[in-house]
Design a protein around this motif. Sequence first.
Motif, PDB file in Angstrom:
ATOM      1  N   ILE A   9     -12.919  -5.962 -41.697  1.00  0.00           N
ATOM      2  CA  ILE A   9     -11.588  -5.344 -41.796  1.00  0.00           C
ATOM      3  C   ILE A   9     -11.208  -5.317 -43.276  1.00  0.00           C
ATOM      4  CG2 ILE A   9      -9.156  -5.573 -41.191  1.00  0.00           C
ATOM      5  CD1 ILE A   9     -10.060  -6.846 -38.554  1.00  0.00           C
ATOM      6  N   ILE A  45      -5.112   0.040 -43.632  1.00  0.00           N
ATOM      7  CA  ILE A  45      -5.971  -1.039 -43.152  1.00  0.00           C
ATOM      8  C   ILE A  45      -6.950  -0.426 -42.156  1.00  0.00           C
ATOM      9  CG2 ILE A  45      -6.046  -3.288 -42.017  1.00  0.00           C
ATOM     10  CD1 ILE A  45      -3.079  -3.613 -42.712  1.00  0.00           C
ATOM     11  N   VAL A  90      -4.222  -7.794 -36.727  1.00  0.00           N
ATOM     12  CA  VAL A  90      -3.946  -8.018 -38.139  1.00  0.00           C
ATOM     13  C   VAL A  90      -2.428  -8.170 -38.289  1.00  0.00           C
ATOM     14  CG1 VAL A  90      -4.143  -7.104 -40.478  1.00  0.00           C
ATOM     15  CG2 VAL A  90      -5.957  -6.671 -38.815  1.00  0.00           C
ATOM     16  N   SER A 116       2.525  -6.188 -37.255  1.00  0.00           N
ATOM     17  CA  SER A 116       1.247  -6.535 -36.618  1.00  0.00           C
ATOM     18  C   SER A 116       0.652  -5.281 -36.022  1.00  0.00           C
ATOM     19  CB  SER A 116       1.466  -7.587 -35.534  1.00  0.00           C
ATOM     20  OG  SER A 116       0.233  -7.884 -34.888  1.00  0.00           O
ATOM     21  N   VAL A 149      -1.821  -9.538 -45.873  1.00  0.00           N
ATOM     22  CA  VAL A 149      -2.527  -8.992 -44.712  1.00  0.00           C
ATOM     23  C   VAL A 149      -3.509 -10.068 -44.237  1.00  0.00           C
ATOM     24  CG1 VAL A 149      -4.040  -7.166 -43.858  1.00  0.00           C
ATOM     25  CG2 VAL A 149      -2.311  -6.648 -45.604  1.00  0.00           C
ATOM     26  N   GLN A 150      -3.354 -10.532 -42.974  1.00  0.00           N
ATOM     27  CA  GLN A 150      -4.182 -11.635 -42.454  1.00  0.00           C
ATOM     28  C   GLN A 150      -4.747 -11.250 -41.099  1.00  0.00           C
ATOM     29  OE1 GLN A 150      -2.065 -15.322 -42.076  1.00  0.00           O
ATOM     30  NE2 GLN A 150      -3.922 -16.536 -41.765  1.00  0.00           N
ATOM     31  N   CYS A 151      -6.065 -11.465 -40.935  1.00  0.00           N
ATOM     32  CA  CYS A 151      -6.726 -11.152 -39.675  1.00  0.00           C
ATOM     33  C   CYS A 151      -6.536 -12.313 -38.695  1.00  0.00           C
ATOM     34  CB  CYS A 151      -8.230 -10.933 -39.898  1.00  0.00           C
ATOM     35  SG  CYS A 151      -8.581  -9.540 -41.017  1.00  0.00           S
ATOM     36  N   CYS A 154     -10.022 -12.708 -42.628  1.00  0.00           N
ATOM     37  CA  CYS A 154      -9.623 -11.928 -43.816  1.00  0.00           C
ATOM     38  C   CYS A 154      -8.202 -12.305 -44.203  1.00  0.00           C
ATOM     39  CB  CYS A 154      -9.741 -10.443 -43.551  1.00  0.00           C
ATOM     40  SG  CYS A 154      -8.601  -9.814 -42.295  1.00  0.00           S
ATOM     41  N   ASN A 155      -7.966 -12.294 -45.503  1.00  0.00           N
ATOM     42  CA  ASN A 155      -6.639 -12.594 -46.032  1.00  0.00           C
ATOM     43  C   ASN A 155      -6.491 -11.837 -47.362  1.00  0.00           C
ATOM     44  OD1 ASN A 155      -4.143 -13.584 -46.554  1.00  0.00           O
ATOM     45  ND2 ASN A 155      -4.743 -15.734 -46.614  1.00  0.00           N
TER      46      ASN A 155
END
Length: 296
Positions: A27, A46, A55, A68, A92-94, A107-108
């Motif tokens: 991602i 994204i 996400v 989200s 942005v955080q998975c 992911c971050n």
Amino acid sequence: MKKIKYLLACLLLILAFPLNVFAEGGIYVSTTSISFTEGGTGSFSISASNAAGRVNISGNGVSVSQGSVWLDNSSTTITVSAGSAGSGTVNVQCVDASTYEEEDINCNYTIYVTVNAKPAPQPEPQPQPQPQPQPQPQPEQPKEEQKGEEKKEEEKPKEEETKEPELTEEEKKHNKAVDLVKKAELTKQQEDVDAAKKAVDELELNEEKYELLERLLKVQEQINKCPKCETTKCTSGNKLWKYLSIVLLILLIIETIFIVIREKKYRSSTNDRIIKKDYPKKGSKKEKEEIEVLDK
């Protein structure tokens, strides 16, 4: 020989059941920095490639359009906005994301946002006042010259008002023909009638032309009804002369009668005077003498 058969059988199995080969999944974000002007917006995307998962998006000092999203080998666009100039970040955080090969994705991402201030409005250039030309003093003129100029200025508009519009050639011909017809009606001379008819013939066909021709025809008929005249004149003056002759004749007759009556009265009064004067009185000598003369 058995080895060859074994290899062929393995190849057939491989062709009959192909293996699924996946590319590396993940991602990703489209950018790590955004810049826009105060009051405007910025955006980034994204995308999930050979991966799926949730996400979370959060903003620090700025606002994001979505908090989200769920991605499954797809992409989405996030809009960023801010109320005032300055800077901020978007995280942005998975969460619960993995590739199609069932590998977890952690992911971050941090996206830096810069909000620029609006440019100060520039004042509109105002037109500078232009100096008005001052009238130059004119030398004083004598009163007589001033009065003459004033009269000329007053007469100019009058002349402009009295100016008649220029006539066309057809209008000039029409006016000329009308004048000649009027002249022929007054004089009743054959020459004037012929000149008027020639002018009328040059006009275009219309109702006015027919009216002028009718008037000329009436004049021609009057001329034709007067054959005893020595000349072609047959005006209303002849009728007036007839009326005057009759009046003079009547006056002459009245005067003659008056003279005859007056003469008779005069004679009768004279005879009476003679008789009274010469006739002798009765018994007078004269009477006796006359009687004697008569007897003889």
